[in-house]
Design a protein around this motif. Structure first.
Motif, PDB file in Angstrom:
ATOM      1  N   ARG A  89      60.171  52.427  39.439  1.00  0.00           N
ATOM      2  CA  ARG A  89      61.310  51.391  39.402  1.00  0.00           C
ATOM      3  C   ARG A  89      60.510  50.885  41.406  1.00  0.00           C
ATOM      4  NH1 ARG A  89      66.820  52.599  36.644  1.00  0.00           N
ATOM      5  NH2 ARG A  89      65.684  52.585  34.565  1.00  0.00           N
ATOM      6  N   ALA A  90      60.679  51.888  41.789  1.00  0.00           N
ATOM      7  CA  ALA A  90      60.101  51.452  43.505  1.00  0.00           C
ATOM      8  C   ALA A  90      58.674  50.544  43.226  1.00  0.00           C
ATOM      9  CB  ALA A  90      59.585  52.975  44.058  1.00  0.00           C
ATOM     10  N   TYR A  91      57.750  50.995  42.833  1.00  0.00           N
ATOM     11  CA  TYR A  91      56.912  49.450  42.552  1.00  0.00           C
ATOM     12  C   TYR A  91      56.884  48.659  42.102  1.00  0.00           C
ATOM     13  CZ  TYR A  91      53.075  53.419  44.127  1.00  0.00           C
ATOM     14  OH  TYR A  91      53.043  54.370  45.032  1.00  0.00           O
ATOM     15  N   PHE A  92      58.096  48.306  40.623  1.00  0.00           N
ATOM     16  CA  PHE A  92      57.629  47.581  39.864  1.00  0.00           C
ATOM     17  C   PHE A  92      59.682  46.762  40.102  1.00  0.00           C
ATOM     18  CE2 PHE A  92      54.187  49.671  37.495  1.00  0.00           C
ATOM     19  CZ  PHE A  92      53.466  48.749  38.352  1.00  0.00           C
ATOM     20  N   GLY A  93      60.084  47.474  40.561  1.00  0.00           N
ATOM     21  CA  GLY A  93      62.224  46.859  40.444  1.00  0.00           C
ATOM     22  C   GLY A  93      62.509  47.736  39.358  1.00  0.00           C
ATOM     23  N   GLN A  94      63.807  47.365  39.829  1.00  0.00           N
ATOM     24  CA  GLN A  94      64.853  48.700  39.535  1.00  0.00           C
ATOM     25  C   GLN A  94      65.299  48.369  37.817  1.00  0.00           C
ATOM     26  OE1 GLN A  94      66.090  51.639  41.349  1.00  0.00           O
ATOM     27  NE2 GLN A  94      64.489  50.432  42.100  1.00  0.00           N
ATOM     28  N   GLU A  95      64.785  47.399  37.362  1.00  0.00           N
ATOM     29  CA  GLU A  95      64.509  47.109  36.219  1.00  0.00           C
ATOM     30  C   GLU A  95      63.510  47.416  34.976  1.00  0.00           C
ATOM     31  OE1 GLU A  95      67.943  45.796  35.202  1.00  0.00           O
ATOM     32  OE2 GLU A  95      68.691  46.448  37.336  1.00  0.00           O
ATOM     33  N   TYR A  96      62.710  48.037  36.490  1.00  0.00           N
ATOM     34  CA  TYR A  96      61.323  48.500  35.004  1.00  0.00           C
ATOM     35  C   TYR A  96      61.974  49.089  34.061  1.00  0.00           C
ATOM     36  CZ  TYR A  96      56.360  48.404  34.522  1.00  0.00           C
ATOM     37  OH  TYR A  96      55.250  48.755  33.825  1.00  0.00           O
ATOM     38  N   ASP A  97      61.075  49.307  32.694  1.00  0.00           N
ATOM     39  CA  ASP A  97      61.553  50.482  31.618  1.00  0.00           C
ATOM     40  C   ASP A  97      59.890  51.098  31.778  1.00  0.00           C
ATOM     41  OD1 ASP A  97      61.730  51.903  29.920  1.00  0.00           O
ATOM     42  OD2 ASP A  97      63.228  51.310  28.578  1.00  0.00           O
ATOM     43  N   PHE A  98      59.618  51.633  32.070  1.00  0.00           N
ATOM     44  CA  PHE A  98      58.425  52.190  32.517  1.00  0.00           C
ATOM     45  C   PHE A  98      57.545  52.640  30.894  1.00  0.00           C
ATOM     46  CE2 PHE A  98      59.350  56.734  32.474  1.00  0.00           C
ATOM     47  CZ  PHE A  98      58.999  57.504  32.059  1.00  0.00           C
ATOM     48  N   LYS A  99      58.265  53.442  30.261  1.00  0.00           N
ATOM     49  CA  LYS A  99      58.536  53.855  29.489  1.00  0.00           C
ATOM     50  C   LYS A  99      57.551  52.673  27.176  1.00  0.00           C
ATOM     51  CE  LYS A  99      61.390  57.960  28.212  1.00  0.00           C
ATOM     52  NZ  LYS A  99      62.390  58.732  27.194  1.00  0.00           N
ATOM     53  N   ARG A 100      58.376  51.607  27.798  1.00  0.00           N
ATOM     54  CA  ARG A 100      57.892  50.418  26.921  1.00  0.00           C
ATOM     55  C   ARG A 100      56.885  49.621  27.720  1.00  0.00           C
ATOM     56  NH1 ARG A 100      62.111  52.809  25.979  1.00  0.00           N
ATOM     57  NH2 ARG A 100      63.385  53.677  24.182  1.00  0.00           N
ATOM     58  N   GLU A 101      57.148  49.416  28.997  1.00  0.00           N
ATOM     59  CA  GLU A 101      56.527  48.073  29.476  1.00  0.00           C
ATOM     60  C   GLU A 101      55.122  48.865  30.071  1.00  0.00           C
ATOM     61  OE1 GLU A 101      58.920  45.293  32.080  1.00  0.00           O
ATOM     62  OE2 GLU A 101      60.524  46.675  31.941  1.00  0.00           O
TER      63      GLU A 101
END
Length: 249
Positions: A200-212
């Motif tokens: 989220r620090a890299y890609f924004g606070q709404e980023y969901d790393f598990k799915r994106e």
């Protein structure tokens, strides 16, 4: 919480400056308190603390006379490993391995690999000498029994041992099969917490790393390295410690 990486000054402080300023101030206080002009100064740390030691040695080699550095988290490649681990743990019904399961796995590894160094001593000295396959623990015909693993669990363990993979090959080494009981802290909570905060620090606070985040998409990995470069945090550290030597450390 790595959201501060959006602030350049805070990032520089985190990388090396904050610890340097603190070290100089506290050393001055200590010299004044004990009324001495000189003293031996040592840095000791592990993981994030180990990273701080590496950064001190590279950027401010005059700050310490000696360094004891353990498991330094000096790149964000290991964060990619936490993403990988979390994604595979997500596939399990309970999303975790309990202590008994991991002890069973460790006993199996020791049973198969202990003698690989020529001495049976309940230790695996060099896991590279033994090619362990967790498939030996798979339950027969999906029967869930004590002491065996489901197909999904075996697949998750294989992925964790292999480490994150991309179309170009392995991104980062997997966890060592020699000590699965030591995995529990990272598998069941910390890997996900770190991966979530960092991505989220890299890609924004709404980023969901598990799915994106997809390791099979080259652009996702390229975006990760671009974020490393843009923030200035997470690049591979130099191995040049000549500054420490020249400073008498």
């Amino acid at each position: 919480d790595w959201s501060f990486l959006a602030d350049e000054a805070k990032t520089v402080d985190h990388v090396h400056r904050g610890a340097h300023v603190s070290a100089r101030a506290t050393q001055a206080l200590t010299k004044t308190y004990y009324d001495v002009d000189n003293m031996y100064r040592y840095h000791s740390g592990c993981s994030g603390g180990g990273r701080m030691g590496v950064m001190a040695a590279i950027h401010h080699p005059e700050d310490y006379d000696g360094y004891l550095i353990g498991a330094p988290g000096i790149t964000t490649e290991n964060i990619l490993n936490f993403i990988w681990i979390s994604q595979h743990m997500e596939k399990l019904p309970g999303r975790k391995f309990d202590k008994l399961k991991l002890q069973t796995l460790e006993n199996s590894v020791i049973g198969q690999c202990d003698a690989s160094d020529g001495v049976v001593d309940q230790m695996v000295w060099d896991i590279r000498q033994c090619q362990y396959d967790p498939g030996v623990l798979q339950c027969a015909e999906q029967a869930v029994e004590e002491g065996c693993f489901t197909v999904a669990e075996v697949e998750a363990i294989r992925a964790i041992l292999a480490g994150p993979q991309s179309p170009e090959g392995r991104v980062y080494p997997g966890l060592s099969p020699a000590n699965p009981t030591g995995w529990q802290f990272f598998l069941n909570s910390m890997a996900e917490i770190i991966a979530n905060s960092f991505s989220r620090a890299y890609f924004g606070q709404e980023y969901d790393f598990k799915r994106e985040f997809d390791f099979n998409r080259a652009e996702d990995l390229e975006a990760w390295w671009a974020a490393v470069e843009n923030t200035g945090f997470g690049e591979r550290a130099s191995a040049d410690y000549s500054g420490v030597r020249d400073a008498g450390g």
